[in-house]
Design a protein around this motif. Structure first.
Motif, PDB file in Angstrom:
ATOM      1  N   GLU A 167       1.716  -6.212   2.368  1.00 38.85           N
ATOM      2  CA  GLU A 167       0.339  -6.270   2.856  1.00 38.85           C
ATOM      3  C   GLU A 167      -0.318  -7.582   2.470  1.00 38.85           C
ATOM      4  O   GLU A 167      -1.055  -8.172   3.249  1.00 38.85           O
ATOM      5  N   ARG A 168      -0.060  -8.027   1.232  1.00 38.67           N
ATOM      6  CA  ARG A 168      -0.671  -9.228   0.694  1.00 38.67           C
ATOM      7  C   ARG A 168      -0.412 -10.424   1.605  1.00 38.67           C
ATOM      8  O   ARG A 168      -1.262 -11.287   1.755  1.00 38.67           O
ATOM      9  N   SER A 193      -0.338 -10.412   4.767  1.00 40.96           N
ATOM     10  CA  SER A 193      -1.172 -10.383   5.979  1.00 40.96           C
ATOM     11  C   SER A 193      -2.625 -10.751   5.663  1.00 40.96           C
ATOM     12  O   SER A 193      -3.461 -10.813   6.552  1.00 40.96           O
ATOM     13  N   ILE A 194      -2.934 -10.977   4.388  1.00 42.33           N
ATOM     14  CA  ILE A 194      -4.303 -11.297   3.981  1.00 42.33           C
ATOM     15  C   ILE A 194      -4.398 -12.765   3.576  1.00 42.33           C
ATOM     16  O   ILE A 194      -3.703 -13.203   2.671  1.00 42.33           O
ATOM     17  N   SER A 249      -5.983  -3.570   5.754  1.00 40.93           N
ATOM     18  CA  SER A 249      -4.933  -3.148   4.822  1.00 40.93           C
ATOM     19  C   SER A 249      -5.276  -1.817   4.181  1.00 40.93           C
ATOM     20  O   SER A 249      -4.422  -0.946   4.059  1.00 40.93           O
ATOM     21  N   ARG A 286      -4.431   1.038   6.199  1.00 37.19           N
ATOM     22  CA  ARG A 286      -2.996   1.322   6.327  1.00 37.19           C
ATOM     23  C   ARG A 286      -2.364   1.887   5.054  1.00 37.19           C
ATOM     24  O   ARG A 286      -1.155   2.103   5.014  1.00 37.19           O
ATOM     25  N   LEU A 337      -5.529  -5.749  -3.901  1.00 40.53           N
ATOM     26  CA  LEU A 337      -5.386  -6.771  -2.861  1.00 40.53           C
ATOM     27  C   LEU A 337      -6.497  -7.821  -2.969  1.00 40.53           C
ATOM     28  O   LEU A 337      -6.257  -9.005  -2.747  1.00 40.53           O
TER      29      LEU A 337
END
Length: 173
Positions: free
Chosen positions: A31-32, A34-35, A56, A59, A73
């Protein structure tokens, strides 16, 4: 039967906990990526970062605390002043819901009038001519969550948003 657990059951439970923790770590790492990292200096980049954090959190796998994941995050992707402020907020209120943390960051970095601008955006949003209701509902909800990040919404906010949503639909499809 006795209340104590058999050793094999205990080992199985422990193995499952370790496996769950590993899967969670892996999920956070994925996920990280995508940020985008953000330091809060650019309003455009900050808004993009806020949207990515929210996406995130949406999800997060079932059964996992989305607030703690979202705060992790935030910690891993915020830099500079954004990092400092976000950590001060979380330290002052470690159990608070992540949307409240994001709302506080919006006020600090975008100013108090940023919230009223976000609310005005929700009032002005309209379904596009060939946009499906599902796509439009998703877009509307995204804007509504940015303007009103604290869930659950009060009955008044819920009613207001429902009226705005219904009033913004294209007639007759």
């Amino acid at each position: 039967g006795s209340a104590t657990m058999e050793l094999p059951e205990c080992v199985e439970l422990y193995d499952q906990k370790v496996k769950d923790r590993e899967e969670r770590k892996e999920w956070i790492l994925e996920e990280r990526e995508s940020i985008p990292e953000c330091d809060g200096t650019s309003p455009i980049l900050l808004r993009r970062w806020l949207r990515a954090i929210r996406a995130s959190a949406d999800r997060v796998p079932t059964g996992v605390n989305e607030d703690s994941i979202a705060h992790k995050l935030i910690r891993k992707t915020a830099k500079g002043d954004l990092f400092t402020e976000s950590q001060a907020i979380v330290k002052a209120n470690p159990r608070q819901a992540y949307p409240v943390t994001l709302a506080q960051l919006i006020t600090i970095f975008l100013g108090p009038d940023a919230r009223s601008k976000l609310k005005a955006t929700v009032r002005q949003i309209r379904q596009l001519a060939r946009e499906t209701i599902v796509t439009y509902a998703r877009r509307f909800k995204q804007a509504a969550l940015e303007a009103y990040p604290t869930l659950p919404w009060s009955a008044e906010i819920d009613l207001e948003l429902s009226e705005w949503f219904l009033g913004s639909l294209v007639n007759g499809g």
